[in-house]
Design a protein around this motif. Structure first.
Motif, PDB file in Angstrom:
ATOM      1  N   SER A   1       0.817  -1.201   0.000  1.00 16.63           N
ATOM      2  CA  SER A   1       0.000   0.000   0.000  1.00 16.63           C
ATOM      3  C   SER A   1       0.862   1.268   0.000  1.00 16.63           C
ATOM      4  N   ASN A   2       2.161   1.140   0.306  1.00 13.75           N
ATOM      5  CA  ASN A   2       3.009   2.336   0.344  1.00 13.75           C
ATOM      6  C   ASN A   2       3.088   3.026  -1.011  1.00 13.75           C
ATOM      7  N   LYS A   3       3.265   2.253  -2.084  1.00 10.15           N
ATOM      8  CA  LYS A   3       3.350   2.856  -3.413  1.00 10.15           C
ATOM      9  C   LYS A   3       2.028   3.519  -3.796  1.00 10.15           C
ATOM     10  N   THR A   4       0.939   2.849  -3.505  1.00  8.42           N
ATOM     11  CA  THR A   4      -0.377   3.411  -3.804  1.00  8.42           C
ATOM     12  C   THR A   4      -0.589   4.695  -3.028  1.00  8.42           C
ATOM     13  N   ASP A   5      -0.264   4.670  -1.741  1.00  9.70           N
ATOM     14  CA  ASP A   5      -0.412   5.870  -0.917  1.00  9.70           C
ATOM     15  C   ASP A   5       0.487   7.001  -1.407  1.00  9.70           C
ATOM     16  N   ALA A   6       1.710   6.657  -1.795  1.00 12.08           N
ATOM     17  CA  ALA A   6       2.637   7.672  -2.286  1.00 12.08           C
ATOM     18  C   ALA A   6       2.120   8.298  -3.573  1.00 12.08           C
TER      19      ALA A   6
END
Length: 83
Positions: A1-6
């Motif tokens: 989810s980090n890439k999506t959130d970023a």
């Protein structure tokens, strides 16, 4: 989810910039920003603190033939900084 959130965060930042929505702080100095954040979140981890935590994780990794052993408990991680 980090890439999506970023991606979502950056997209919103770009949209805000294009729309002219951006902060104009009264005191843009780094010290003012640190004071502002610390007022709201006293458990701030600075870049130097992060480097110290990173060093401990890497040393722990070397002991078990791994690149690093990451902390899984925030309180345990922050205790490293109390030394």
């Amino acid at each position: 989810s980090n890439k999506t959130d970023a991606r979502e965060t950056v997209a919103n930042m770009v949209a805000d910039a294009r729309a002219g929505r951006h902060l104009q702080p009264d005191s843009p100095a780094v010290e003012s920003a640190i004071a502002f954040v610390t007022l709201r979140q006293p458990r701030v981890v600075t870049y130097d603190d992060w480097r110290e935590i990173d060093d401990v994780e890497v040393r722990k990794g070397l002991e078990s033939d791994r690149p690093r052993v990451k902390f899984t408990d925030v309180d345990e991680m922050l205790r490293v900084l109390e030394r």
